[in-house]
Design an enzyme around this catalytic site. Structure first.
Site, short mmCIF file in Angstrom:
data_model
loop_
_atom_site.label_atom_id
_atom_site.label_comp_id
_atom_site.label_asym_id
_atom_site.label_seq_id
_atom_site.Cartn_x
_atom_site.Cartn_y
_atom_site.Cartn_z
N GLN A 1 -2.22 -0.94 -5.30
CA GLN A 1 -2.06 -0.38 -4.19
C GLN A 1 -3.57 0.18 -4.38
O GLN A 1 -4.09 0.10 -4.67
CB GLN A 1 -1.64 0.98 -4.42
N GLU B 1 -11.15 -8.77 -8.20
CA GLU B 1 -11.35 -9.25 -9.66
C GLU B 1 -10.45 -9.41 -10.85
O GLU B 1 -9.99 -8.08 -12.05
CB GLU B 1 -13.02 -8.75 -10.13
N LYS C 1 -22.94 -5.43 3.25
CA LYS C 1 -22.55 -6.78 2.20
C LYS C 1 -21.39 -7.92 2.67
O LYS C 1 -21.23 -9.28 3.02
CB LYS C 1 -23.34 -7.17 1.19
N GLY D 1 -0.85 -4.04 -15.99
CA GLY D 1 -1.61 -3.49 -17.43
C GLY D 1 -0.83 -3.94 -18.40
O GLY D 1 -1.53 -3.70 -19.51
#
Length: 206
Positions: free
Chosen positions: A163, A145, A184, A121
């Protein structure tokens, strides 16, 4: 109830939770660190039509990948210069999907949440968008992602990327995620593209 380090060791040692491979050094006070795998997916679509299958390229890296912001200018010369200067296997701009090395199996009374590392971050790199939740009864690897928001970031295979925080529910689910008819991504062992189009097929069946 969030599982502490003691709880995580207890659940893993008793085989109530499976993390494969498991590294005791990756157990935090109330989390477990997971690492970056070698497989990635890059979509080829200009527009995401969520009622259709999304075309994509699936590829592997040997060591490292450079992730650039979507608006970062790349041409053949820049790409070759980056590869030579930084010794990276691959360079991409915009978002891409990755996966963890770790395969996880949860019982029906334990769910988990994936969080990116705070160190990522601080260089404006996100490794999950809205898909951090992992239902009880899930079996599979965790999809990442990945998006860089500021400058290009070089990621390395097998480095810690985030984590898992485990929580115990008040009672077990009647049917865990991987045993549900319409799940899915049950049992995924490699990176998988979005299967959201199946939502429309399911709705038509009901």
């Amino acid at each position: 109830m969030i599982l502490s380090d003691k709880d995580i060791f207890d659940y893993v040692n008793s085989k109530r939770v499976l993390i494969e491979p498991f590294n005791s050094k990756f157990v935090g006070p109330c989390s477990y660190d997971v690492t970056l795998g070698s497989e990635f997916i890059k979509y080829k679509e200009d527009v995401y039509d969520l009622k259709k299958s999304l075309s994509h390229n699936k590829f592997e890296i040997e060591n490292s990948i450079m992730v650039c912001p979507l608006n970062h200018h790349l041409d053949e010369t820049i790409i070759e210069n980056y590869k030579e200067k930084y010794n990276v296997d691959c360079i991409v701009s915009g978002g891409l999907l990755g996966t963890t090395n770790e395969y996880v199996e949860l019982p029906n009374d334990v769910c988990a949440q994936y969080q990116g590392r705070s160190s990522f971050g601080r260089v404006f790199l996100q490794t999950h968008q809205t898909a951090g939740w992992i239902d009880s009864g899930f079996r599979g690897k965790i999809t990442l992602e990945i998006v860089a928001y500021d400058k290009p970031v070089i990621l390395y295979k097998n480095q810690r990327v985030g984590q898992l925080i485990f929580s115990k529910s008040l009672s077990p689910a009647d049917v865990g995620y991987s045993d549900r008819k319409y799940s899915k991504y049950a049992g995924q062992k490699s990176v998988m593209a979005s299967l959201i189009k199946k939502d429309f097929e399911i709705d038509e069946e009901e």
